[in-house]
Design a protein around this motif. Sequence first.
Motif, PDB file in Angstrom:
ATOM      1  N   MET A 111       0.820  -1.218   0.000  1.00 39.80           N
ATOM      2  CA  MET A 111       0.000   0.000   0.000  1.00 39.80           C
ATOM      3  C   MET A 111       0.852   1.266   0.000  1.00 39.80           C
ATOM      4  SD  MET A 111      -3.266  -0.683   2.480  1.00 39.80           S
ATOM      5  CE  MET A 111      -2.298  -0.774   3.995  1.00 39.80           C
ATOM      6  N   ASN A 112       2.143   1.157  -0.242  1.00 39.88           N
ATOM      7  CA  ASN A 112       3.018   2.315  -0.168  1.00 39.88           C
ATOM      8  C   ASN A 112       2.685   3.382  -1.195  1.00 39.88           C
ATOM      9  OD1 ASN A 112       4.420   1.302   1.982  1.00 39.88           O
ATOM     10  ND2 ASN A 112       6.018   0.355   0.746  1.00 39.88           N
ATOM     11  N   ASN A 113       2.071   2.981  -2.312  1.00 38.06           N
ATOM     12  CA  ASN A 113       1.737   3.971  -3.330  1.00 38.06           C
ATOM     13  C   ASN A 113       0.233   4.228  -3.402  1.00 38.06           C
ATOM     14  OD1 ASN A 113       1.031   1.501  -4.398  1.00 38.06           O
ATOM     15  ND2 ASN A 113       1.521   2.080  -6.506  1.00 38.06           N
ATOM     16  N   VAL A 114      -0.458   3.962  -2.280  1.00 42.96           N
ATOM     17  CA  VAL A 114      -1.905   4.194  -2.196  1.00 42.96           C
ATOM     18  C   VAL A 114      -2.159   5.374  -1.265  1.00 42.96           C
ATOM     19  CG1 VAL A 114      -4.147   3.236  -1.557  1.00 42.96           C
ATOM     20  CG2 VAL A 114      -2.388   1.740  -2.541  1.00 42.96           C
ATOM     21  N   ILE A 115      -2.977   6.306  -1.723  1.00 44.76           N
ATOM     22  CA  ILE A 115      -3.328   7.456  -0.902  1.00 44.76           C
ATOM     23  C   ILE A 115      -4.838   7.650  -0.951  1.00 44.76           C
ATOM     24  CG2 ILE A 115      -3.013   9.148  -2.772  1.00 44.76           C
ATOM     25  CD1 ILE A 115      -1.786  11.026  -0.607  1.00 44.76           C
ATOM     26  N   SER A 116      -5.434   7.949   0.185  1.00 44.25           N
ATOM     27  CA  SER A 116      -6.868   8.224   0.249  1.00 44.25           C
ATOM     28  C   SER A 116      -7.075   9.685   0.621  1.00 44.25           C
ATOM     29  CB  SER A 116      -7.551   7.326   1.284  1.00 44.25           C
ATOM     30  OG  SER A 116      -7.529   5.973   0.867  1.00 44.25           O
ATOM     31  N   ILE A 117      -7.948  10.362  -0.130  1.00 37.57           N
ATOM     32  CA  ILE A 117      -8.224  11.778   0.096  1.00 37.57           C
ATOM     33  C   ILE A 117      -9.654  11.911   0.590  1.00 37.57           C
ATOM     34  CG2 ILE A 117      -8.294  14.081  -0.913  1.00 37.57           C
ATOM     35  CD1 ILE A 117      -6.348  13.032  -3.083  1.00 37.57           C
ATOM     36  N   LEU A 118      -9.800  12.232   1.855  1.00 36.87           N
ATOM     37  CA  LEU A 118     -11.117  12.392   2.457  1.00 36.87           C
ATOM     38  C   LEU A 118     -11.593  13.816   2.200  1.00 36.87           C
ATOM     39  CD1 LEU A 118     -13.362  11.160   4.219  1.00 36.87           C
ATOM     40  CD2 LEU A 118     -12.106  11.953   6.236  1.00 36.87           C
ATOM     41  N   GLY A 119     -12.470  13.946   1.221  1.00 40.71           N
ATOM     42  CA  GLY A 119     -12.954  15.257   0.829  1.00 40.71           C
ATOM     43  C   GLY A 119     -12.364  15.692  -0.497  1.00 40.71           C
ATOM     44  N   CYS A 120     -12.883  15.129  -1.588  1.00 36.36           N
ATOM     45  CA  CYS A 120     -12.382  15.483  -2.920  1.00 36.36           C
ATOM     46  C   CYS A 120     -13.231  16.607  -3.499  1.00 36.36           C
ATOM     47  CB  CYS A 120     -12.374  14.263  -3.837  1.00 36.36           C
ATOM     48  SG  CYS A 120     -10.822  13.350  -3.756  1.00 36.36           S
ATOM     49  N   GLY A 121     -13.024  17.792  -2.956  1.00 35.58           N
ATOM     50  CA  GLY A 121     -13.667  18.976  -3.495  1.00 35.58           C
ATOM     51  C   GLY A 121     -12.752  19.650  -4.495  1.00 35.58           C
ATOM     52  N   TRP A 122     -12.782  20.978  -4.487  1.00 30.83           N
ATOM     53  CA  TRP A 122     -12.013  21.763  -5.448  1.00 30.83           C
ATOM     54  C   TRP A 122     -10.520  21.499  -5.321  1.00 30.83           C
ATOM     55  CZ3 TRP A 122      -8.914  26.395  -5.167  1.00 30.83           C
ATOM     56  CH2 TRP A 122      -8.782  27.077  -6.380  1.00 30.83           C
ATOM     57  N   LEU A 123     -10.025  21.416  -4.102  1.00 28.10           N
ATOM     58  CA  LEU A 123      -8.603  21.150  -3.884  1.00 28.10           C
ATOM     59  C   LEU A 123      -8.298  19.663  -3.935  1.00 28.10           C
ATOM     60  CD1 LEU A 123      -5.703  21.848  -3.061  1.00 28.10           C
ATOM     61  CD2 LEU A 123      -6.488  21.961  -0.673  1.00 28.10           C
ATOM     62  N   GLY A 124      -9.089  18.852  -3.239  1.00 25.81           N
ATOM     63  CA  GLY A 124      -8.812  17.422  -3.146  1.00 25.81           C
ATOM     64  C   GLY A 124      -8.805  16.721  -4.491  1.00 25.81           C
ATOM     65  N   THR A 125      -9.715  17.111  -5.385  1.00 26.85           N
ATOM     66  CA  THR A 125      -9.760  16.490  -6.710  1.00 26.85           C
ATOM     67  C   THR A 125      -8.525  16.862  -7.525  1.00 26.85           C
ATOM     68  OG1 THR A 125     -12.181  16.505  -6.702  1.00 26.85           O
ATOM     69  CG2 THR A 125     -11.104  16.252  -8.831  1.00 26.85           C
ATOM     70  N   ALA A 126      -8.123  18.118  -7.447  1.00 26.03           N
ATOM     71  CA  ALA A 126      -6.911  18.557  -8.157  1.00 26.03           C
ATOM     72  C   ALA A 126      -5.687  17.808  -7.641  1.00 26.03           C
ATOM     73  CB  ALA A 126      -6.712  20.061  -7.999  1.00 26.03           C
ATOM     74  N   LEU A 127      -5.612  17.621  -6.336  1.00 30.79           N
ATOM     75  CA  LEU A 127      -4.506  16.865  -5.733  1.00 30.79           C
ATOM     76  C   LEU A 127      -4.521  15.422  -6.225  1.00 30.79           C
ATOM     77  CD1 LEU A 127      -2.221  16.416  -3.651  1.00 30.79           C
ATOM     78  CD2 LEU A 127      -4.023  15.973  -1.948  1.00 30.79           C
ATOM     79  N   GLY A 128      -5.706  14.794  -6.208  1.00 28.27           N
ATOM     80  CA  GLY A 128      -5.819  13.407  -6.646  1.00 28.27           C
ATOM     81  C   GLY A 128      -5.393  13.214  -8.087  1.00 28.27           C
TER      82      GLY A 128
END
Length: 279
Positions: free
Chosen positions: A1-18
């Motif tokens: 899971m070293n290359n797995v990241i979970s983003i809690l809250g994929c809004g305007w910033l979170g989606t861009a980060l993802g």
Amino acid sequence: MNNVISILGCGWLGTALGKSLLRKGWKVKGSSSSNSSYNKLEMTGISAFYVKAKPQALEVDYNSFFSTNLLVVSIPPTRTKCVEDSYPQKMEQVVKKVEEIGIKKVLYISSTSVYEERNKEVKEGDEGSPQKPAGRALLKAEKLFTDNPNFQTTVLRFGGLIGYDRNPARFVQRKSEVNAQMPINLIHRDDCVNVISKIVENDIWGETFNAVCPEHPTKKEFYSKAAKLSELPQPVFIDNAGSYKVVNSDKLISRLDYSFSYNSPMDYLKEIEEWAYRI
């Protein structure tokens, strides 16, 4: 899971980060709390999950969202009368889930609203009793994460977010008066994404960072030009001193060896101006 990241809250910033992390080869899981944003999230390539934080519990469609070593929490407080109590309670539910699953690293997205407006520069460690309930709520939530010994947390305190479809000229259009000489604390979304990526890639945990453009033009400098570029009415500026703060990002620049893409919010307006000129 070293290359797995979970983003809690994929809004305007979170989606861009993802989307940025996907391009770098990460497997990205993102959460949404509404059907419309869930459907948009699915189209980005980010693995979409439904997660809604409530003061009493988390509503989760699949627990596999939390099967990750690294969780980014990007859920801002909502403007409600009871936010000072309800928001920390929501974050307490997130902390319980992190403990339950055994996630070891958390990046918590906070805000510079945790600082009082003392008419001076503020750095990490200068927290007091913020004027706004949302600031007090965020400060309580930060402690829930940073005081927990079961995982490592880095806190990022962003200034006001600008860039792309967020027209800064509209920030002050509904205000009857704007303090002309008050310095602003803003950051472009590109810098937000780059800062988060740098923390994740360099494994920097157990820290708290301010993340704001190093330069702080006045509201009159910034919003008068923003309004002109957008062909919107000029705000009504007044010279009332008011209370303010100047947020210092030196720690982040030094610790991350980071160079801002937008050293000043005025750089973003210059970019808009140059783009408009080209077309």
